[in-house]
Design a protein around this motif. Structure first.
Motif, PDB file in Angstrom:
ATOM      1  N   ASN B  45       0.819  -1.201   0.000  1.00 36.36           N
ATOM      2  CA  ASN B  45       0.000   0.000   0.000  1.00 36.36           C
ATOM      3  C   ASN B  45       0.855   1.254   0.000  1.00 36.36           C
ATOM      4  O   ASN B  45       1.905   1.288   0.617  1.00 36.36           O
ATOM      5  CB  ASN B  45      -0.887   0.034   1.251  1.00 36.36           C
ATOM      6  N   ILE B  46       0.338   2.242  -0.698  1.00 37.16           N
ATOM      7  CA  ILE B  46       0.948   3.572  -0.597  1.00 37.16           C
ATOM      8  C   ILE B  46       0.092   4.325   0.407  1.00 37.16           C
ATOM      9  O   ILE B  46      -1.050   4.674   0.128  1.00 37.16           O
ATOM     10  CB  ILE B  46       0.950   4.278  -1.964  1.00 37.16           C
ATOM     11  N   ILE B  47       0.617   4.501   1.612  1.00 37.91           N
ATOM     12  CA  ILE B  47      -0.215   5.065   2.679  1.00 37.91           C
ATOM     13  C   ILE B  47       0.523   6.164   3.439  1.00 37.91           C
ATOM     14  O   ILE B  47       1.736   6.278   3.378  1.00 37.91           O
ATOM     15  CB  ILE B  47      -0.673   3.970   3.676  1.00 37.91           C
ATOM     16  N   SER B  48      -0.274   6.943   4.170  1.00 38.48           N
ATOM     17  CA  SER B  48       0.309   8.023   4.956  1.00 38.48           C
ATOM     18  C   SER B  48       1.001   7.438   6.179  1.00 38.48           C
ATOM     19  O   SER B  48       0.720   6.313   6.588  1.00 38.48           O
ATOM     20  CB  SER B  48      -0.780   8.999   5.391  1.00 38.48           C
ATOM     21  N   PHE B  49       1.905   8.230   6.766  1.00 40.84           N
ATOM     22  CA  PHE B  49       2.653   7.769   7.935  1.00 40.84           C
ATOM     23  C   PHE B  49       1.710   7.344   9.059  1.00 40.84           C
ATOM     24  O   PHE B  49       1.958   6.392   9.776  1.00 40.84           O
ATOM     25  CB  PHE B  49       3.583   8.879   8.437  1.00 40.84           C
ATOM     26  N   GLU B  50       0.630   8.101   9.204  1.00 39.76           N
ATOM     27  CA  GLU B  50      -0.341   7.840  10.254  1.00 39.76           C
ATOM     28  C   GLU B  50      -0.949   6.434  10.114  1.00 39.76           C
ATOM     29  O   GLU B  50      -1.092   5.699  11.077  1.00 39.76           O
ATOM     30  CB  GLU B  50      -1.454   8.884  10.145  1.00 39.76           C
ATOM     31  N   GLU B  51      -1.244   6.081   8.850  1.00 40.06           N
ATOM     32  CA  GLU B  51      -1.911   4.798   8.597  1.00 40.06           C
ATOM     33  C   GLU B  51      -0.994   3.602   8.836  1.00 40.06           C
ATOM     34  O   GLU B  51      -1.469   2.499   9.094  1.00 40.06           O
ATOM     35  CB  GLU B  51      -2.435   4.763   7.156  1.00 40.06           C
ATOM     36  N   SER B 146      13.745  -3.406  19.993  1.00 37.57           N
ATOM     37  CA  SER B 146      13.104  -2.433  20.855  1.00 37.57           C
ATOM     38  C   SER B 146      11.700  -2.903  21.203  1.00 37.57           C
ATOM     39  O   SER B 146      11.004  -3.476  20.367  1.00 37.57           O
ATOM     40  CB  SER B 146      13.035  -1.071  20.161  1.00 37.57           C
ATOM     41  N   ILE B 147      11.316  -2.684  22.449  1.00 37.65           N
ATOM     42  CA  ILE B 147       9.956  -2.987  22.860  1.00 37.65           C
ATOM     43  C   ILE B 147       9.332  -1.670  23.274  1.00 37.65           C
ATOM     44  O   ILE B 147       9.741  -1.067  24.272  1.00 37.65           O
ATOM     45  CB  ILE B 147       9.949  -4.003  24.006  1.00 37.65           C
ATOM     46  N   ASP B 148       8.426  -1.179  22.467  1.00 38.13           N
ATOM     47  CA  ASP B 148       7.911   0.163  22.724  1.00 38.13           C
ATOM     48  C   ASP B 148       6.660   0.415  21.881  1.00 38.13           C
ATOM     49  O   ASP B 148       6.117  -0.498  21.268  1.00 38.13           O
ATOM     50  CB  ASP B 148       8.997   1.197  22.415  1.00 38.13           C
ATOM     51  N   MET B 149       6.232   1.683  21.855  1.00 34.69           N
ATOM     52  CA  MET B 149       5.045   2.052  21.098  1.00 34.69           C
ATOM     53  C   MET B 149       5.314   1.899  19.592  1.00 34.69           C
ATOM     54  O   MET B 149       6.349   2.317  19.089  1.00 34.69           O
ATOM     55  CB  MET B 149       4.673   3.500  21.370  1.00 34.69           C
ATOM     56  N   ALA B 150       4.321   1.335  18.889  1.00 31.70           N
ATOM     57  CA  ALA B 150       4.488   1.057  17.463  1.00 31.70           C
ATOM     58  C   ALA B 150       4.840   2.315  16.670  1.00 31.70           C
ATOM     59  O   ALA B 150       5.710   2.287  15.799  1.00 31.70           O
ATOM     60  CB  ALA B 150       3.221   0.417  16.902  1.00 31.70           C
ATOM     61  N   GLY B 151       4.184   3.422  16.989  1.00 34.78           N
ATOM     62  CA  GLY B 151       4.425   4.664  16.258  1.00 34.78           C
ATOM     63  C   GLY B 151       5.851   5.154  16.421  1.00 34.78           C
ATOM     64  O   GLY B 151       6.500   5.577  15.466  1.00 34.78           O
ATOM     65  N   ALA B 152       6.353   5.061  17.660  1.00 30.82           N
ATOM     66  CA  ALA B 152       7.700   5.524  17.953  1.00 30.82           C
ATOM     67  C   ALA B 152       8.727   4.683  17.206  1.00 30.82           C
ATOM     68  O   ALA B 152       9.732   5.192  16.713  1.00 30.82           O
ATOM     69  CB  ALA B 152       7.961   5.460  19.458  1.00 30.82           C
ATOM     70  N   SER B 162      10.687  10.304   4.353  1.00 31.72           N
ATOM     71  CA  SER B 162       9.978  11.510   4.761  1.00 31.72           C
ATOM     72  C   SER B 162      10.601  12.785   4.198  1.00 31.72           C
ATOM     73  O   SER B 162       9.962  13.825   4.181  1.00 31.72           O
ATOM     74  CB  SER B 162       9.891  11.599   6.283  1.00 31.72           C
ATOM     75  N   THR B 163      11.846  12.710   3.716  1.00 35.85           N
ATOM     76  CA  THR B 163      12.428  13.907   3.116  1.00 35.85           C
ATOM     77  C   THR B 163      11.855  14.154   1.718  1.00 35.85           C
ATOM     78  O   THR B 163      11.977  15.240   1.189  1.00 35.85           O
ATOM     79  CB  THR B 163      13.973  13.821   3.011  1.00 35.85           C
ATOM     80  N   VAL B 164      11.239  13.134   1.117  1.00 35.35           N
ATOM     81  CA  VAL B 164      10.681  13.328  -0.224  1.00 35.35           C
ATOM     82  C   VAL B 164       9.165  13.248  -0.277  1.00 35.35           C
ATOM     83  O   VAL B 164       8.555  13.679  -1.243  1.00 35.35           O
ATOM     84  CB  VAL B 164      11.251  12.305  -1.246  1.00 35.35           C
ATOM     85  N   SER B 165       8.534  12.679   0.765  1.00 37.77           N
ATOM     86  CA  SER B 165       7.105  12.433   0.646  1.00 37.77           C
ATOM     87  C   SER B 165       6.444  12.335   2.017  1.00 37.77           C
ATOM     88  O   SER B 165       7.113  12.162   3.027  1.00 37.77           O
ATOM     89  CB  SER B 165       6.893  11.122  -0.119  1.00 37.77           C
ATOM     90  N   ASP B 166       5.119  12.455   2.044  1.00 31.03           N
ATOM     91  CA  ASP B 166       4.363  12.225   3.278  1.00 31.03           C
ATOM     92  C   ASP B 166       3.730  10.836   3.256  1.00 31.03           C
ATOM     93  O   ASP B 166       2.941  10.490   4.120  1.00 31.03           O
ATOM     94  CB  ASP B 166       3.264  13.278   3.439  1.00 31.03           C
ATOM     95  N   TYR B 167       4.070  10.080   2.216  1.00 29.43           N
ATOM     96  CA  TYR B 167       3.529   8.741   2.063  1.00 29.43           C
ATOM     97  C   TYR B 167       4.667   7.742   1.912  1.00 29.43           C
ATOM     98  O   TYR B 167       5.772   8.120   1.540  1.00 29.43           O
ATOM     99  CB  TYR B 167       2.638   8.652   0.818  1.00 29.43           C
ATOM    100  N   ALA B 168       4.405   6.489   2.206  1.00 24.89           N
ATOM    101  CA  ALA B 168       5.416   5.463   2.017  1.00 24.89           C
ATOM    102  C   ALA B 168       4.764   4.234   1.406  1.00 24.89           C
ATOM    103  O   ALA B 168       3.578   3.990   1.603  1.00 24.89           O
ATOM    104  CB  ALA B 168       6.049   5.089   3.354  1.00 24.89           C
ATOM    105  N   ILE B 169       5.563   3.492   0.628  1.00 24.40           N
ATOM    106  CA  ILE B 169       5.076   2.203   0.140  1.00 24.40           C
ATOM    107  C   ILE B 169       5.450   1.176   1.201  1.00 24.40           C
ATOM    108  O   ILE B 169       6.616   1.015   1.545  1.00 24.40           O
ATOM    109  CB  ILE B 169       5.729   1.801  -1.193  1.00 24.40           C
ATOM    110  N   VAL B 170       4.442   0.510   1.742  1.00 28.37           N
ATOM    111  CA  VAL B 170       4.691  -0.459   2.791  1.00 28.37           C
ATOM    112  C   VAL B 170       4.349  -1.847   2.274  1.00 28.37           C
ATOM    113  O   VAL B 170       3.243  -2.084   1.808  1.00 28.37           O
ATOM    114  CB  VAL B 170       3.835  -0.148   4.030  1.00 28.37           C
TER     115      VAL B 170
END
Lengths: 162, 210
Positions: B45-51, B146-152, B162-170
């Motif tokens: 998926n090409i999705i936003s960082f949030e997703e 690391s064991i921590d929050m997924a977002g972090a 993130s230097t080129v886009s607000d989206y990533a291919i995951v």
């Protein structure tokens, strides 16, 4: 009814009582809160990278970089009627989530974000009241503009208020 | 890196990389645990960082993760990530049934070390098949745990993009333990650096249109 205003990655938003403002899962990103305690207006930026000169994108996402995010947040707060001279800041985040012995410069992004945020606040003459930065833990932070308290939650060290 | 140049066929190629890579990793896991491990069809998926954090239960969800940098012809980041309870069960199986607690446990060094080794073996098999499939020279960095929050944790893999886009291919592949039929899943996330896509597609004979 009070609400919790959520701020995502590379995002900026503002808050006034009785609402609070929150951002979740800060790793090497830095949460920057700028507030006017008397007028009870505050804003939060979830900064991801230290400097907008790193951007290679056709359009600049101002909320992503420490320099542009803080300037933008500053302008928004002033527009909303905050008193320039009363503005103060609190910051949290900038952790090093993974330890590498031989990392490249990108791996040190947390400390670099913190340095850049501090420099930017200094240049705007905004005093940094308190901070909780560095370490290796992710943070979720919530700011209450009513009493200017910043609550920080981590997985390993529980909850603290600065 | 312009996502507009990405055609459906390119997404199919990435899905196939996820399929082959995670297939090999699942086999390795199955051998290690001596039981059947099921794997989902990979999603690309090409999705936003949030997703991206939403895919693993939200930015605040606590996960166990192993991270490594991919070095060589097509650099990128790779995460092996699973919910904390699932990681504990997996390690209990591996360490011969002794109870494992990953949070608030002073004596968890051996568990963390075992987790890192599991991540290392699985990511290694994923990466080897990725390298064989594309003919690209790829090596893993030393893994970090690391064991921590997924977002972090995930944001750590997003700096290059993130230097080129607000989206990533995951490229995400989930797997489950067949016997237990529970919904808890482990995930592989493959996040190539922005400049790596062109190299991957070129290596497989389907270059991006200039």
């Amino acid at each position: 009814m009070s609400e919790i205003i959520k701020v995502g990655i590379a995002d900026i938003n503002t808050v006034s009582p009785p609402d609070t403002i929150r951002t979740t899962g800060l790793g090497s990103c830095v949460g920057v809160i700028i507030y006017d305690q008397t007028k009870k207006i505050a804003g939060l930026a979830h900064v991801m990278l230290p400097d907008s000169s790193l951007s290679k994108a056709p359009t600049l996402n101002e909320g992503k970089y420490a320099d542009t995010a803080i300037q933008t947040l500053y302008k928004i707060l002033v527009k909303k009627g905050a008193d320039l001279k009363a503005l103060k800041a609190k910051i949290a985040g900038g952790a090093q989530m993974f330890q590498f012995t031989s990392g490249n410069e990108m791996m040190r992004i947390g400390p670099r974000n913190v340095e850049s945020v501090k420099k930017q606040l200094l240049s705007l003459g905004i005093p940094l009241v308190s901070s909780d930065v560095g370490g290796s833990s992710g943070r979720t932070i919530e700011f209450d503009p009513y009493n200017s308290s910043l609550t920080i939650k981590t997985v390993n060290a529980g909850i603290k208020v600065i | 890196m312009d996502f507009k140049k990405i055609q459906p066929i390119h997404l199919d190629i990435l899905r196939e990389i996820g399929n082959i890579g995670a297939g090999h990793a699942a086999t390795a896991l199955s051998t290690m645990l001596n039981k059947a491990v099921d794997m989902s069809v990979p999603s690309v998926n090409i999705i936003s960082f949030e997703e991206i954090s939403e895919m693993i239960g939200g930015a605040e969800n606590v996960v166990a993760s192993v991270f490594l940098r991919i070095l060589g012809d097509a650099p990128g980041c790779m995460f092996f990530m699973l919910p904390i309870e699932q990681a504990e069960r997996l390690l209990e199986d591996l360490l011969g049934g002794q109870a494992v607690q990953l949070i608030n446990e002073n004596d968890s060094a051996i568990s963390l070390s075992a987790l890192q080794e599991v991540g290392n073996i699985l990511s290694g098999s994923y990466l080897t098949s990725f390298s064989n499939f594309t003919g690209l020279n790829l090596q893993p960095s030393v893994p970090a745990t690391s064991i921590d929050m997924a977002g972090a944790i995930l944001s750590f893999g997003l700096f290059e993009i993130s230097t080129v886009s607000d989206y990533a291919i995951v490229i995400d592949t989930a797997f489950t333990d067949i016997e237990k039929h529970d919904n808890v899943k482990g995930h592989f996330f493959l996040l190539p650096d922005p400049d790596s896509y062109a190299k991957i597609f070129h290596a497989l004979g389907v270059p991006l249109d200039e």
